[in-house]
Design a protein around this motif. Sequence first.
Motif, short mmCIF file in Angstrom:
data_model
loop_
_atom_site.label_atom_id
_atom_site.label_comp_id
_atom_site.label_asym_id
_atom_site.label_seq_id
_atom_site.Cartn_x
_atom_site.Cartn_y
_atom_site.Cartn_z
N LEU A 229 12.46 12.34 -2.66
CA LEU A 229 11.79 11.31 -1.88
C LEU A 229 12.38 9.97 -2.30
CD1 LEU A 229 8.12 12.55 -2.23
CD2 LEU A 229 9.76 13.06 -0.42
N VAL A 230 12.85 9.20 -1.34
CA VAL A 230 13.48 7.92 -1.68
C VAL A 230 12.71 6.71 -1.18
CG1 VAL A 230 15.79 8.89 -1.92
CG2 VAL A 230 15.05 8.04 0.30
N ALA A 231 11.81 6.91 -0.21
CA ALA A 231 11.00 5.80 0.29
C ALA A 231 9.80 6.35 1.04
CB ALA A 231 11.82 4.91 1.23
N ALA A 232 8.73 5.58 1.05
CA ALA A 232 7.53 5.94 1.80
C ALA A 232 6.83 4.66 2.20
CB ALA A 232 6.60 6.81 0.95
N GLY A 233 6.08 4.74 3.29
CA GLY A 233 5.40 3.53 3.72
C GLY A 233 4.40 3.81 4.82
N TRP B 170 4.95 7.26 6.72
CA TRP B 170 6.29 7.79 6.86
C TRP B 170 6.91 8.00 5.48
CZ3 TRP B 170 9.94 4.76 4.56
CH2 TRP B 170 9.65 3.41 4.41
N THR B 171 7.90 8.89 5.44
CA THR B 171 8.62 9.19 4.20
C THR B 171 10.08 9.41 4.54
OG1 THR B 171 6.67 10.30 3.27
CG2 THR B 171 8.79 10.80 2.23
N ILE B 172 10.97 8.97 3.67
CA ILE B 172 12.40 9.26 3.81
C ILE B 172 12.79 10.15 2.63
CG2 ILE B 172 14.75 8.34 3.85
CD1 ILE B 172 13.57 5.83 5.20
N GLY C 23 0.83 -1.20 0.00
CA GLY C 23 0.00 0.00 0.00
C GLY C 23 0.86 1.25 0.00
N ALA C 24 2.01 1.17 0.66
CA ALA C 24 2.92 2.31 0.70
C ALA C 24 3.47 2.61 -0.68
CB ALA C 24 4.06 2.03 1.67
N LEU D 13 10.30 11.54 7.98
CA LEU D 13 9.09 12.27 8.33
C LEU D 13 8.02 11.24 8.64
CD1 LEU D 13 10.50 13.77 5.64
CD2 LEU D 13 8.82 15.46 6.30
N THR D 14 7.21 11.50 9.67
CA THR D 14 6.11 10.59 9.99
C THR D 14 4.88 11.40 10.36
OG1 THR D 14 6.52 10.40 12.37
CG2 THR D 14 7.70 8.86 10.94
#
Length: 125
Positions: free
Chosen positions: A104-108, A91-93, A22-23, A83-84
């Motif tokens: 943006l390199v990752a999100a979940g 969350w996002t990195i 889903g992320a 970030l959360t």
Amino acid sequence: MSNQTLKQVKSRFESTRIKAMGAAVSLVAISAMPVAAASPAATASGLPPCGSRPEILKQLSSRFKETPVALGLAKNGSVVEVLTSDDGETWTIMVSQPNGPSCLVAAGEGWEELKRVGAKGERGA
């Protein structure tokens, strides 16, 4: 580890894996932000969506209620931020280059803070 504990861990892993899928959808949604419009070629080529840090922070705050909770300085001088949302649901990195774009390199979903235990640098649940 007992079989029951192992089953619980496996069940939690499966739940997290489903949330991660889903992320991925969330990351695609984030990549459609106006920030990414600044670099449509990068988005089309599979590179992460990038833009100005203030604009990305504004978009993540308004869309996902995310704010920075941790950061670190990489050896190459870039800043890595996590970030959360307050509840940890998303969350996002993001990586920000010195004098350059933020990407943006990752999100979940399902961010969980670990409390520090024991010696400095030692972590645990």
